[in-house]
Design an enzyme around this catalytic site. Structure first.
Site, PDB file in Angstrom:
ATOM      1  N   GLY A   1      -7.882   0.501  -8.132  1.00  0.00           N
ATOM      2  CA  GLY A   1      -7.366   1.800  -7.694  1.00  0.00           C
ATOM      3  C   GLY A   1      -6.298   2.277  -8.678  1.00  0.00           C
TER       4      GLY A   1
ATOM      5  CB  THR B   1       0.210   3.459   4.986  1.00  0.00           C
ATOM      6  OG1 THR B   1      -1.172   3.825   4.824  1.00  0.00           O
ATOM      7  CG2 THR B   1       0.998   3.925   3.782  1.00  0.00           C
TER       8      THR B   1
ATOM      9  N   PRO C   1       7.290   0.733   3.347  1.00  0.00           N
ATOM     10  CG  PRO C   1       8.548   2.139   4.727  1.00  0.00           C
ATOM     11  CD  PRO C   1       8.428   0.718   4.263  1.00  0.00           C
ATOM     12  CG  ASN C   2       9.988   5.051  -0.552  1.00  0.00           C
ATOM     13  OD1 ASN C   2       9.693   4.813  -1.729  1.00  0.00           O
ATOM     14  ND2 ASN C   2      10.608   6.150  -0.180  1.00  0.00           N
ATOM     15  CG  PHE C   3       7.252  -0.847  -2.885  1.00  0.00           C
ATOM     16  CD1 PHE C   3       7.847  -2.099  -3.001  1.00  0.00           C
ATOM     17  CD2 PHE C   3       6.205  -0.698  -1.996  1.00  0.00           C
ATOM     18  CE1 PHE C   3       7.393  -3.174  -2.252  1.00  0.00           C
ATOM     19  CE2 PHE C   3       5.747  -1.768  -1.241  1.00  0.00           C
ATOM     20  CZ  PHE C   3       6.332  -3.013  -1.362  1.00  0.00           C
TER      21      PHE C   3
ATOM     22  CG  HIS D   1       8.881  17.627  -2.354  1.00  0.00           C
ATOM     23  ND1 HIS D   1      10.027  17.531  -1.584  1.00  0.00           N
ATOM     24  CD2 HIS D   1       8.455  16.342  -2.561  1.00  0.00           C
ATOM     25  CE1 HIS D   1      10.268  16.239  -1.333  1.00  0.00           C
ATOM     26  NE2 HIS D   1       9.339  15.505  -1.918  1.00  0.00           N
ATOM     27  CG  HIS D   2       4.305  19.068  -5.389  1.00  0.00           C
ATOM     28  ND1 HIS D   2       3.295  19.436  -4.527  1.00  0.00           N
ATOM     29  CD2 HIS D   2       4.644  17.806  -5.045  1.00  0.00           C
ATOM     30  CE1 HIS D   2       3.023  18.434  -3.707  1.00  0.00           C
ATOM     31  NE2 HIS D   2       3.826  17.424  -4.003  1.00  0.00           N
TER      32      HIS D   2
ATOM     33  CE  LYS E   1       6.952  16.985   1.217  1.00  0.00           C
ATOM     34  NZ  LYS E   1       6.006  15.872   1.326  1.00  0.00           N
TER      35      LYS E   1
END
Lengths: 248, 248, 248, 248
Positions: free
Chosen positions: D12, D79, D105-107, D134-135, D138
């Site tokens: 992946g 997740t 959940p968030n690295f 953000h872009h 979203k």
């Protein structure tokens, strides 16, 4: 040769700051500091060339009439000028075509420049948003400057045929995306420890341009006033706003 | 009606990005994608109106001669144009006065605008410094853009008779106050996680103005190239740099 | 129940600001405002619980001895405490073990927190640099706070075995890459319109973390002093620096 | 000695980035890269010590059971872990008490640190607001990270008895003051040219503290994953979230 400068409203907080700024400038000479109980004749007696007026809407028209009739240039930060008042000033100036009057709502050069730059950049970017940040005692949100900035941006984009900023938001907690001022999103932050700040964010593929103005002091009008004092003699007639003097 | 666009160097990384950007634009049509083994005749066969050239200094002059002789407008990001080369292009254009060629070293609109704004603001502030921030693999410090920006600022201040920024530093650890580029202090940050960023800070009594440009993507040239493609037909002759097209 | 607070050096600029802050706090009561010609007995007469001392190195030791002997807690911002002076204070406190004394060189909570956060983050990022920005009348570059911050960061990275920030610079205009403080690059900006600001930038692959502190007012020590006043009774003995009270 | 690392979901996009990061680290060795059609036995055959799992909620439980039963430590970014799933993992670990599993959940270390610092700073400032940027593609506003950050701040302020941020706004254009997340104002900017950014602003008298996180790359999880790989053997049992490994 120095310019002979007078100040009207000289004992007010702003007036004192202007007197100090004039005295600190080597090319200017403070020849008359006048406040409400003093006679305007004080200016003519010492051959004042330019008078700075930060007084009150109730008295500013009388002051201006006196100055223009005597060919004394004026730099005016007093508020309350509508179209009718501006026309009246133009009428007096028609009689004294060599005299210059500058009337400006905002003398902070940084604020004036950021609005101008925002207007110029507006049509080159897909996206634009405005964040204004102020102390928590401010009553209105967005700020007047943010309204004006967003309005200038919206008009420039419309003239250039640029559409709204892209936005795929489909789930929004009420208010998250800010206020909509003529199609431009404006966010108002209120925070202890701040004074008056504004950020205009422009973005397109892979790049952003940010124009930020920070004002932390009530005296930030002084450099703009001095610029007006130095330039007004070369600009006969009525000038509204600081922009024309910046020659951008 | 759409503009018929060709791309030279179409299989390179930059060329591919430009082809994609042209195809995504509704007012442009990609009619020919040419790379080094292809014939330039491909452009004439399909009535190409504008060709974008991101190739190599060794071949760009031949490309341009071919295009100008056939009245095809060109937008050129290839490097290596000195005064002699520019004169040669002007010579060809004299024969085809209705044709337009744009040659620009930097198509990132945000970068071009920030340099322009910095130049415009330079004379209104006592103080100015430049901070440029890049990824840590960059070999030179300051960046070329920071050198150019500081040079433009210095020239604008000199024209206006503005002196050096005030600085009372009497004890300095070597390097703390940055590099001196024509009297403007420039600081170079190198940090993992960054790409290419620049901040110009202006300050005067009680206020500061900051112009910041962030580029996080090699494709940030695309909007500037498309602007050139759209405008070049209306600008016969040689145009150097993106600035004139911005009509500021 | 409110805390009964006294202020020493109450007529100085800092002392006045502290008196005002104490009076504005609903959980504190200003019971004695003492300056150099007043007797320290004023504190005992009104059962003062905590005294704030912003006076002078010449008198602070006498003040502290008086207060500790009477079991009055003290919060001290006066400078000039070396190891010998701190030991002397510890000696007095050994006789009155229920009494607390806080001596801190910096009461700006934001400054203290940013140094702490910078120290905590230091070992998780490949790269780190410090930018400090001050008004142009400052004599030293870098600032004392920047030296301390860089030192804390360097020590934290060394403990964790993290090497120097990557940097491929091979061509540098002298000073561009800043000063080297224990292996951490520090850049000093001096700009009209600024007061005292610092930014610590951390970076690793694809992300950056920035910790910024802005101080625009000499009164930014007040919240830290009030925190000390509220907490010191619960911390008998000598506490040096605001950090331990923050309980991070 | 190097740590022998395996990767699950190796083909992946995320898996490839992790394989590359492991190979680039001198203290780690990539011994097995496994994807959906491969057997998990590949890990045991080469004595894998730690496996990184970025796969899919449908298969992650089977993967984890296999690994824990064989005493292989796991670092999991997949997740879909609810309380029931976490309990099931704890059950397996009870049988192999020397094995460690990290589920986070968030690295992105910068994101984790900024939330932690925001929580720590929350009770020391009168005012706090959050701006997330953000872009424009979203779908939700505010971002999940902004919700979590505001929630942590609100809880920390409530524990410390700190009230709402002061706000004198009496005239508001709808949305200007942002969304209200548990009493904390959150502003969501959507702009072309951005990726994922967040700023937490704290303010008190005369000073502000800003914690800003910028993420411009999907690979910003890599340093956090490597940290997990290096630390998990020393932390038997289940660890949820990256925070405990940061030892703040």
């Amino acid at each position: 040769m120095t310019i002979r400068v007078g100040v009207l409203g000289a004992r007010g907080k702003v007036g004192q700051a202007i007197c100090a700024a004039v005295e600190a400038a080597t090319d200017l000479e403070l020849v008359a500091a006048v406040d409400k109980d003093d006679s305007l004749e004080a200016f003519t007696e010492v051959n004042t060339q330019v008078v700075v007026d930060f007084t009150h809407p109730d008295v500013v028209m009388g002051n201006l009439k006196f100055l223009v009739e005597r060919g004394i240039h004026a730099v005016v930060g007093t508020t309350g000028f509508d179209a009718a008042r501006l026309d009246e000033v133009r009428g007096w100036l028609a009689e004294r075509p060599e005299t210059g009057v500058l009337i400006a709502p905002n003398f902070a050069i940084g604020a004036v420049l950021s609005m101008r730059f925002a207007e110029q950049a507006a049509r080159f970017f897909e996206s634009v948003e405005v964040i204004e940040l102020h102390h928590p005692n401010k009553a209105d949100a967005p700020s007047g400057t943010a309204y004006r900035t967003a309005g200038l941006i919206a008009a420039a984009r419309e003239r250039a045929g640029v559409g709204r900023s892209p936005d795929a938001t489909s789930t929004e907690l009420e208010g998250a995306r800010g206020a909509d001022v003529e199609g431009v999103r404006v966010h108002s932050v209120r925070l202890a420890g701040l004074v008056a700040h504004q950020e205009v964010l422009f973005g397109t593929q892979g790049e952003t341009l940010t124009i930020r103005h920070d004002s932390i002091d009530r005296n930030s009008f002084a450099p703009g006033v001095l610029l007006g004092v130095r330039e007004i003699a070369a600009r006969p007639g009525l000038t509204v706003g600081l922009d024309p003097l910046l020659d951008l």
